[in-house]
Motif scaffolding. Structure first.
Motif, PDB file in Angstrom:
ATOM      1  N   SER A  24       0.816  -1.223   0.000  1.00 13.61           N
ATOM      2  CA  SER A  24       0.000   0.000   0.000  1.00 13.61           C
ATOM      3  C   SER A  24       0.846   1.268   0.000  1.00 13.61           C
ATOM      4  CB  SER A  24      -0.967   0.020   1.188  1.00 13.61           C
ATOM      5  OG  SER A  24      -1.906  -1.021   1.058  1.00 13.61           O
ATOM      6  N   TYR A  25       2.101   1.163  -0.384  1.00 14.61           N
ATOM      7  CA  TYR A  25       2.957   2.343  -0.463  1.00 14.61           C
ATOM      8  C   TYR A  25       2.861   3.044  -1.812  1.00 14.61           C
ATOM      9  CZ  TYR A  25       5.354   0.845   3.796  1.00 14.61           C
ATOM     10  OH  TYR A  25       5.659   0.490   5.073  1.00 14.61           O
ATOM     11  N   PHE A  26       2.228   2.420  -2.775  1.00 18.19           N
ATOM     12  CA  PHE A  26       2.215   2.935  -4.132  1.00 18.19           C
ATOM     13  C   PHE A  26       0.792   3.168  -4.608  1.00 18.19           C
ATOM     14  CE2 PHE A  26       5.905   0.221  -3.461  1.00 18.19           C
ATOM     15  CZ  PHE A  26       6.915   1.129  -3.678  1.00 18.19           C
ATOM     16  N   ASP A  27       0.659   3.711  -5.823  1.00 18.28           N
ATOM     17  CA  ASP A  27      -0.659   4.027  -6.389  1.00 18.28           C
ATOM     18  C   ASP A  27      -1.590   2.820  -6.401  1.00 18.28           C
ATOM     19  OD1 ASP A  27       0.187   6.609  -6.871  1.00 18.28           O
ATOM     20  OD2 ASP A  27       0.702   6.228  -8.955  1.00 18.28           O
ATOM     21  N   ALA A  28      -1.107   1.691  -6.875  1.00 20.98           N
ATOM     22  CA  ALA A  28      -1.929   0.477  -6.943  1.00 20.98           C
ATOM     23  C   ALA A  28      -1.902  -0.171  -5.571  1.00 20.98           C
ATOM     24  CB  ALA A  28      -1.385  -0.463  -8.004  1.00 20.98           C
ATOM     25  N   LYS A  29      -3.004  -0.106  -4.862  1.00 16.56           N
ATOM     26  CA  LYS A  29      -3.034  -0.588  -3.488  1.00 16.56           C
ATOM     27  C   LYS A  29      -3.814  -1.894  -3.398  1.00 16.56           C
ATOM     28  CE  LYS A  29      -2.666   3.971  -1.332  1.00 16.56           C
ATOM     29  NZ  LYS A  29      -1.696   4.392  -2.248  1.00 16.56           N
ATOM     30  N   GLY A  30      -3.397  -2.732  -2.475  1.00 21.52           N
ATOM     31  CA  GLY A  30      -4.125  -3.952  -2.208  1.00 21.52           C
ATOM     32  C   GLY A  30      -3.585  -5.137  -2.959  1.00 21.52           C
ATOM     33  N   SER A  31      -4.285  -6.239  -2.819  1.00 24.73           N
ATOM     34  CA  SER A  31      -3.818  -7.471  -3.432  1.00 24.73           C
ATOM     35  C   SER A  31      -4.706  -7.897  -4.594  1.00 24.73           C
ATOM     36  CB  SER A  31      -3.761  -8.584  -2.381  1.00 24.73           C
ATOM     37  OG  SER A  31      -5.051  -8.796  -1.828  1.00 24.73           O
ATOM     38  N   VAL A  62       1.899   4.924 -15.963  1.00 28.61           N
ATOM     39  CA  VAL A  62       1.438   4.656 -17.319  1.00 28.61           C
ATOM     40  C   VAL A  62       0.170   5.481 -17.513  1.00 28.61           C
ATOM     41  CG1 VAL A  62       0.702   2.917 -18.988  1.00 28.61           C
ATOM     42  CG2 VAL A  62       2.441   2.348 -17.263  1.00 28.61           C
ATOM     43  N   ILE A  63       0.271   6.467 -18.410  1.00 27.26           N
ATOM     44  CA  ILE A  63      -0.835   7.385 -18.666  1.00 27.26           C
ATOM     45  C   ILE A  63      -1.183   7.286 -20.142  1.00 27.26           C
ATOM     46  CG2 ILE A  63      -1.599   9.786 -18.600  1.00 27.26           C
ATOM     47  CD1 ILE A  63       0.515  10.252 -16.388  1.00 27.26           C
ATOM     48  N   GLN A  64      -2.410   6.926 -20.427  1.00 28.17           N
ATOM     49  CA  GLN A  64      -2.869   6.760 -21.808  1.00 28.17           C
ATOM     50  C   GLN A  64      -1.940   5.814 -22.573  1.00 28.17           C
ATOM     51  OE1 GLN A  64      -2.945  10.826 -23.110  1.00 28.17           O
ATOM     52  NE2 GLN A  64      -4.643  11.364 -21.773  1.00 28.17           N
ATOM     53  N   GLY A  65      -1.470   4.785 -21.881  1.00 26.48           N
ATOM     54  CA  GLY A  65      -0.626   3.771 -22.503  1.00 26.48           C
ATOM     55  C   GLY A  65       0.818   4.172 -22.712  1.00 26.48           C
ATOM     56  N   ALA A 167      -1.552  14.803 -16.426  1.00 26.07           N
ATOM     57  CA  ALA A 167      -1.708  14.564 -14.991  1.00 26.07           C
ATOM     58  C   ALA A 167      -1.557  15.877 -14.228  1.00 26.07           C
ATOM     59  CB  ALA A 167      -0.669  13.554 -14.501  1.00 26.07           C
ATOM     60  N   VAL A 168      -2.277  16.008 -13.139  1.00 26.30           N
ATOM     61  CA  VAL A 168      -2.103  17.138 -12.231  1.00 26.30           C
ATOM     62  C   VAL A 168      -0.991  16.744 -11.274  1.00 26.30           C
ATOM     63  CG1 VAL A 168      -3.201  18.575 -10.471  1.00 26.30           C
ATOM     64  CG2 VAL A 168      -4.523  17.783 -12.440  1.00 26.30           C
ATOM     65  N   VAL A 169       0.058  17.586 -11.191  1.00 24.79           N
ATOM     66  CA  VAL A 169       1.235  17.258 -10.378  1.00 24.79           C
ATOM     67  C   VAL A 169       1.510  18.343  -9.357  1.00 24.79           C
ATOM     68  CG1 VAL A 169       2.278  15.887 -12.232  1.00 24.79           C
ATOM     69  CG2 VAL A 169       2.846  18.312 -12.036  1.00 24.79           C
ATOM     70  N   GLY A 173       6.645  17.171  -9.076  1.00 23.55           N
ATOM     71  CA  GLY A 173       6.260  16.338 -10.194  1.00 23.55           C
ATOM     72  C   GLY A 173       5.497  15.083  -9.792  1.00 23.55           C
ATOM     73  N   ASN A 174       5.147  14.960  -8.507  1.00 25.00           N
ATOM     74  CA  ASN A 174       4.359  13.820  -8.046  1.00 25.00           C
ATOM     75  C   ASN A 174       2.917  13.992  -8.488  1.00 25.00           C
ATOM     76  OD1 ASN A 174       6.550  12.687  -6.507  1.00 25.00           O
ATOM     77  ND2 ASN A 174       6.200  14.326  -5.035  1.00 25.00           N
ATOM     78  N   ILE A 175       2.320  12.892  -8.937  1.00 22.48           N
ATOM     79  CA  ILE A 175       0.959  12.947  -9.453  1.00 22.48           C
ATOM     80  C   ILE A 175      -0.042  13.140  -8.315  1.00 22.48           C
ATOM     81  CG2 ILE A 175      -0.857  11.615 -10.586  1.00 22.48           C
ATOM     82  CD1 ILE A 175       1.269  10.405 -12.363  1.00 22.48           C
ATOM     83  N   ILE A 176      -0.888  14.131  -8.490  1.00 20.70           N
ATOM     84  CA  ILE A 176      -1.985  14.386  -7.570  1.00 20.70           C
ATOM     85  C   ILE A 176      -3.265  13.777  -8.149  1.00 20.70           C
ATOM     86  CG2 ILE A 176      -3.416  16.168  -6.498  1.00 20.70           C
ATOM     87  CD1 ILE A 176      -0.903  17.987  -6.618  1.00 20.70           C
ATOM     88  N   GLU A 177      -3.420  13.913  -9.480  1.00 22.41           N
ATOM     89  CA  GLU A 177      -4.613  13.401 -10.135  1.00 22.41           C
ATOM     90  C   GLU A 177      -4.271  13.012 -11.574  1.00 22.41           C
ATOM     91  OE1 GLU A 177      -8.820  15.292 -11.651  1.00 22.41           O
ATOM     92  OE2 GLU A 177      -7.960  16.067  -9.788  1.00 22.41           O
ATOM     93  N   LEU A 178      -4.735  11.848 -11.967  1.00 21.82           N
ATOM     94  CA  LEU A 178      -4.532  11.403 -13.340  1.00 21.82           C
ATOM     95  C   LEU A 178      -5.617  11.968 -14.250  1.00 21.82           C
ATOM     96  CD1 LEU A 178      -3.621   7.671 -12.656  1.00 21.82           C
ATOM     97  CD2 LEU A 178      -2.115   9.422 -13.602  1.00 21.82           C
ATOM     98  N   PRO A 179      -5.325  12.116 -15.543  1.00 24.11           N
ATOM     99  CA  PRO A 179      -6.365  12.616 -16.455  1.00 24.11           C
ATOM    100  C   PRO A 179      -7.504  11.600 -16.566  1.00 24.11           C
ATOM    101  CG  PRO A 179      -4.442  11.913 -17.692  1.00 24.11           C
ATOM    102  CD  PRO A 179      -4.095  11.801 -16.242  1.00 24.11           C
ATOM    103  N   SER A 180      -8.721  12.107 -16.779  1.00 22.39           N
ATOM    104  CA  SER A 180      -9.857  11.190 -16.887  1.00 22.39           C
ATOM    105  C   SER A 180      -9.983  10.606 -18.254  1.00 22.39           C
ATOM    106  CB  SER A 180     -11.169  11.841 -16.527  1.00 22.39           C
ATOM    107  OG  SER A 180     -11.115  13.192 -16.295  1.00 22.39           O
TER     108      SER A 180
END
Length: 180
Positions: A24-31, A62-65, A167-169, A173-180
């Motif tokens: 849970s330290y990174f964007d993708a959290k959980g198992s 990975v943003i928009q591939g 992305a909103v940074v 330069g850390n991502i706050i919000e990814l583009p929709s």
């Protein structure tokens, strides 16, 4: 590579991805399978670019591939390369200029310069210029330099900083919000 070796690589990759996702330290959290697949994708992209698993999961999005790397990760890859180096020529709130060099026969030879100005930033809609102008200009100058002068360093992947892909940074330069 034989099938058994590939299966071993996949098992190792999946194990590392599962561990990092569960932390849970990174964007993708959980198992969840999705979280594990996202972390594994970042690790695979990092392998292609010569990065370790932790650096890849922390610094690649990975943003928009497309791979978006932190400016620090791009700069570190260039600096640690036996083939390339860079020098910051100018770094102010108005402009950042970076010169890229290639080592040829033991000597550094200039490949060219990448310059990104406050005017360029306004035209591109670069965020956070009022608070972190130097950081934002450096990020854009170093990502352009990497694409223009040393694309082989990233195995031909066109690398971007997250803000270039919508992305909103924050100021680092850390991502706050990814583009929709």
């Amino acid at each position: 590579m034989n099938e058994i070796a590939r299966q071993g690589d996949l098992a190792e990759l999946t194990g590392i991805a599962r561990l990092l996702a569960m932390s849970s330290y990174f964007d993708a959290k959980g198992s969840s399978e999705l979280a594990i697949a996202q972390v594994a994708t970042k690790i695979m992209a990092g392998r292609e670019m010569g990065l370790g698993p932790f650096a890849a999961v922390q610094g690649i999005h990975v943003i928009q591939g497309r791979p978006a790397l932190s400016a620090n990760l791009i700069a570190a890859a260039i600096k640690s390369s036996p083939k390339y180096d860079y020098r910051v020529i100018e770094l102010t709130a108005e402009a950042c200029e970076i010169e890229i060099f290639e080592r040829i026969a033991g000597k550094l030879e200039s490949l060219g310069k990448s310059r990104f100005t406050a005017a360029d930033a306004r035209a591109a809609g670069t965020q956070n210029m009022a608070k972190f102008a130097r950081n934002m200009l450096f990020a854009r100058a170093i990502s352009n330099a990497a694409r223009w002068y040393c694309p082989d360093l990233f195995s031909g992947n066109a690398v971007y900083v997250p803000e270039e892909l919508g992305a909103v940074v924050d100021g680092e330069g850390n991502i706050i919000e990814l583009p929709s």
